[in-house]
Scaffold this active site. Sequence first.
Site, PDB file in Angstrom:
ATOM      1  N   ASP A 122       3.567   6.600   8.895  1.00 38.30           N
ATOM      2  CA  ASP A 122       3.443   6.199   7.489  1.00 38.30           C
ATOM      3  C   ASP A 122       4.605   6.711   6.633  1.00 38.30           C
ATOM      4  O   ASP A 122       4.419   7.056   5.459  1.00 38.30           O
ATOM      5  CB  ASP A 122       2.095   6.681   6.905  1.00 38.30           C
ATOM      6  CG  ASP A 122       0.903   6.134   7.677  1.00 38.30           C
ATOM      7  OD1 ASP A 122       0.954   4.973   8.111  1.00 38.30           O
ATOM      8  OD2 ASP A 122      -0.080   6.875   7.864  1.00 38.30           O
ATOM      9  N   HIS A 163      -1.126   0.860   4.347  1.00 36.37           N
ATOM     10  CA  HIS A 163      -1.818   2.146   4.457  1.00 36.37           C
ATOM     11  C   HIS A 163      -2.656   2.336   3.197  1.00 36.37           C
ATOM     12  O   HIS A 163      -2.152   2.130   2.083  1.00 36.37           O
ATOM     13  CB  HIS A 163      -0.805   3.283   4.607  1.00 36.37           C
ATOM     14  CG  HIS A 163      -1.473   4.603   4.790  1.00 36.37           C
ATOM     15  ND1 HIS A 163      -2.148   4.940   5.950  1.00 36.37           N
ATOM     16  CD2 HIS A 163      -1.608   5.660   3.955  1.00 36.37           C
ATOM     17  CE1 HIS A 163      -2.666   6.145   5.809  1.00 36.37           C
ATOM     18  NE2 HIS A 163      -2.360   6.609   4.607  1.00 36.37           N
ATOM     19  N   GLN A 188      -9.194  -1.939  -0.868  1.00 38.44           N
ATOM     20  CA  GLN A 188      -8.996  -3.155  -0.051  1.00 38.44           C
ATOM     21  C   GLN A 188      -8.752  -4.401  -0.899  1.00 38.44           C
ATOM     22  O   GLN A 188      -7.972  -5.264  -0.512  1.00 38.44           O
ATOM     23  CB  GLN A 188     -10.193  -3.380   0.876  1.00 38.44           C
ATOM     24  CG  GLN A 188      -9.952  -2.787   2.260  1.00 38.44           C
ATOM     25  CD  GLN A 188     -10.540  -3.613   3.377  1.00 38.44           C
ATOM     26  OE1 GLN A 188     -11.474  -4.386   3.164  1.00 38.44           O
ATOM     27  NE2 GLN A 188     -10.023  -3.445   4.579  1.00 38.44           N
ATOM     28  N   GLY A 206     -10.359  -7.481  10.233  1.00 33.74           N
ATOM     29  CA  GLY A 206      -9.370  -8.541  10.002  1.00 33.74           C
ATOM     30  C   GLY A 206      -9.421  -9.170   8.620  1.00 33.74           C
ATOM     31  O   GLY A 206      -9.015 -10.317   8.453  1.00 33.74           O
ATOM     32  N   MET A 222      -4.961   0.222  14.826  1.00 31.71           N
ATOM     33  CA  MET A 222      -5.151   1.670  14.793  1.00 31.71           C
ATOM     34  C   MET A 222      -4.483   2.353  15.992  1.00 31.71           C
ATOM     35  O   MET A 222      -5.129   3.062  16.775  1.00 31.71           O
ATOM     36  CB  MET A 222      -6.647   2.005  14.701  1.00 31.71           C
ATOM     37  CG  MET A 222      -7.307   1.456  13.433  1.00 31.71           C
ATOM     38  SD  MET A 222      -6.396   1.826  11.903  1.00 31.71           S
ATOM     39  CE  MET A 222      -7.127   3.406  11.495  1.00 31.71           C
ATOM     40  N   ARG A 223      -3.180   2.108  16.118  1.00 29.82           N
ATOM     41  CA  ARG A 223      -2.378   2.806  17.109  1.00 29.82           C
ATOM     42  C   ARG A 223      -1.063   3.185  16.447  1.00 29.82           C
ATOM     43  O   ARG A 223      -0.528   2.411  15.656  1.00 29.82           O
ATOM     44  CB  ARG A 223      -2.038   1.896  18.307  1.00 29.82           C
ATOM     45  CG  ARG A 223      -3.163   1.640  19.265  1.00 29.82           C
ATOM     46  CD  ARG A 223      -2.648   0.792  20.416  1.00 29.82           C
ATOM     47  NE  ARG A 223      -1.704   1.500  21.263  1.00 29.82           N
ATOM     48  CZ  ARG A 223      -2.039   2.236  22.316  1.00 29.82           C
ATOM     49  NH1 ARG A 223      -3.311   2.346  22.665  1.00 29.82           N
ATOM     50  NH2 ARG A 223      -1.119   2.855  23.037  1.00 29.82           N
ATOM     51  N   ILE A 224      -0.562   4.359  16.810  1.00 30.94           N
ATOM     52  CA  ILE A 224       0.758   4.746  16.307  1.00 30.94           C
ATOM     53  C   ILE A 224       1.800   4.171  17.257  1.00 30.94           C
ATOM     54  O   ILE A 224       1.688   4.300  18.481  1.00 30.94           O
ATOM     55  CB  ILE A 224       0.853   6.276  16.209  1.00 30.94           C
ATOM     56  CG1 ILE A 224      -0.097   6.743  15.100  1.00 30.94           C
ATOM     57  CG2 ILE A 224       2.288   6.716  15.916  1.00 30.94           C
ATOM     58  CD1 ILE A 224      -0.193   8.221  14.935  1.00 30.94           C
ATOM     59  N   LEU A 225       2.794   3.484  16.691  1.00 29.93           N
ATOM     60  CA  LEU A 225       3.810   2.857  17.527  1.00 29.93           C
ATOM     61  C   LEU A 225       4.841   3.894  17.968  1.00 29.93           C
ATOM     62  O   LEU A 225       5.188   4.798  17.213  1.00 29.93           O
ATOM     63  CB  LEU A 225       4.512   1.737  16.755  1.00 29.93           C
ATOM     64  CG  LEU A 225       3.616   0.600  16.239  1.00 29.93           C
ATOM     65  CD1 LEU A 225       4.470  -0.456  15.551  1.00 29.93           C
ATOM     66  CD2 LEU A 225       2.804  -0.029  17.368  1.00 29.93           C
ATOM     67  N   ASN A 273       3.449  -2.360   7.663  1.00 28.68           N
ATOM     68  CA  ASN A 273       2.126  -1.750   7.781  1.00 28.68           C
ATOM     69  C   ASN A 273       1.514  -1.636   6.394  1.00 28.68           C
ATOM     70  O   ASN A 273       2.232  -1.529   5.394  1.00 28.68           O
ATOM     71  CB  ASN A 273       2.249  -0.348   8.388  1.00 28.68           C
ATOM     72  CG  ASN A 273       0.904   0.321   8.590  1.00 28.68           C
ATOM     73  OD1 ASN A 273      -0.064  -0.318   9.032  1.00 28.68           O
ATOM     74  ND2 ASN A 273       0.810   1.600   8.263  1.00 28.68           N
TER      75      ASN A 273
HETATM   76  C1  GAR Z   1      -7.321  -1.604   6.047  1.00 34.15           C
HETATM   77  O1  GAR Z   1      -8.104  -1.139   4.991  1.00 34.15           O
HETATM   78  C2  GAR Z   1      -6.068  -0.791   6.161  1.00 34.15           C
HETATM   79  O2  GAR Z   1      -5.692  -0.182   4.988  1.00 34.15           O
HETATM   80  C3  GAR Z   1      -6.432   0.225   7.196  1.00 34.15           C
HETATM   81  O3  GAR Z   1      -7.285  -0.454   8.072  1.00 34.15           O
HETATM   82  C4  GAR Z   1      -8.040  -1.406   7.350  1.00 34.15           C
HETATM   83  C5  GAR Z   1      -8.143  -2.681   8.166  1.00 34.15           C
HETATM   84  O4  GAR Z   1      -8.994  -3.568   7.561  1.00 34.15           O
HETATM   85  N1  GAR Z   1      -5.273   0.706   7.861  1.00 34.15           N
HETATM   86  C6  GAR Z   1      -5.045   1.990   8.124  1.00 34.15           C
HETATM   87  O5  GAR Z   1      -5.820   2.859   7.835  1.00 34.15           O
HETATM   88  C7  GAR Z   1      -3.728   2.258   8.815  1.00 34.15           C
HETATM   89  N2  GAR Z   1      -3.436   3.667   8.803  1.00 34.15           N
HETATM   90  P1  GAR Z   1      -9.051  -5.079   8.034  1.00 34.15           P
HETATM   91  O6  GAR Z   1      -9.219  -5.074   9.555  1.00 34.15           O
HETATM   92  O7  GAR Z   1     -10.265  -5.628   7.356  1.00 34.15           O
HETATM   93  O8  GAR Z   1      -7.789  -5.753   7.614  1.00 34.15           O
END
Ligand code: GAR
Length: 206
Positions: free
Chosen positions: A150, A114, A176, A17, A95-98, A112
């Site tokens: 995506d 990515h 990030q 999060g 982490m689910r595909i809608l 989203n």
């Molecule tokens: C993020 O780095 C985001 O890019 C990735 O999950 C992480 C969540 O971090 N999302 C994906 O890979 C979607 N395909 P967080 O829980 O610290 O925000």
Amino acid sequence: MADAVPVRLAVLVSGNGTNLQAFIDHIESHEINGRIACVVSNKRDAFALKRAEQYGIPTIVHESGAYADRRDYDAALVAILRNHDVQLIVLAGFMRILTDVMVDAFPHAIMNIHPALLPAFPGLHAQKQALDYGVRFAGCTVHFVDRGTDTGPIILQAVVPVFENDSEETLAARIQQEEHRIYPEAVRLFCAGKICVDGRRVRVSP
Ligand code: GAR
């Protein structure tokens, strides 16, 4: 002139999060004219839920176990989001595909993030895909969600360099940092009514 009514947001999470935290911080500092109406997690133990609770944001655990398939799960998710009267749904490490059930219920109102420069490296393990391919630059993409994985219209992107000695973890951390900058910015623009979708092109008014 009176301030505009804050846009009602739902943030969907599965893990740490940190992106949720970035939204909370930008709302608290009044940079985003939004209010997080609820945080929904498909994982009971997601640390993101604790972050939300600390700020008194309503949390909902929506696990998949009770549902026959992904469309059934999504139908229940749509009901939750409608009950909270949300105007923008922000996927933040959800982490689910809608399925079409969710996507069609909220056209151009699901975002989203990515961790790659789409359309390169969609799907899982984007940072590993980038390292394995040998790219010199990686990054992240904020996009609207459509029926593909995506593939939706791109709102913002940020680029980071890839270094010789990068591991998946060091590259993910560098990406990030940029996520925490451009994702709140995309939400800020949406909440200010500055985003308009024209086919595949997302236009941002000045
Ligand atoms: C993020 O780095 C985001 O890019 C990735 O999950 C992480 C969540 O971090 N999302 C994906 O890979 C979607 N395909 P967080 O829980 O610290 O925000």
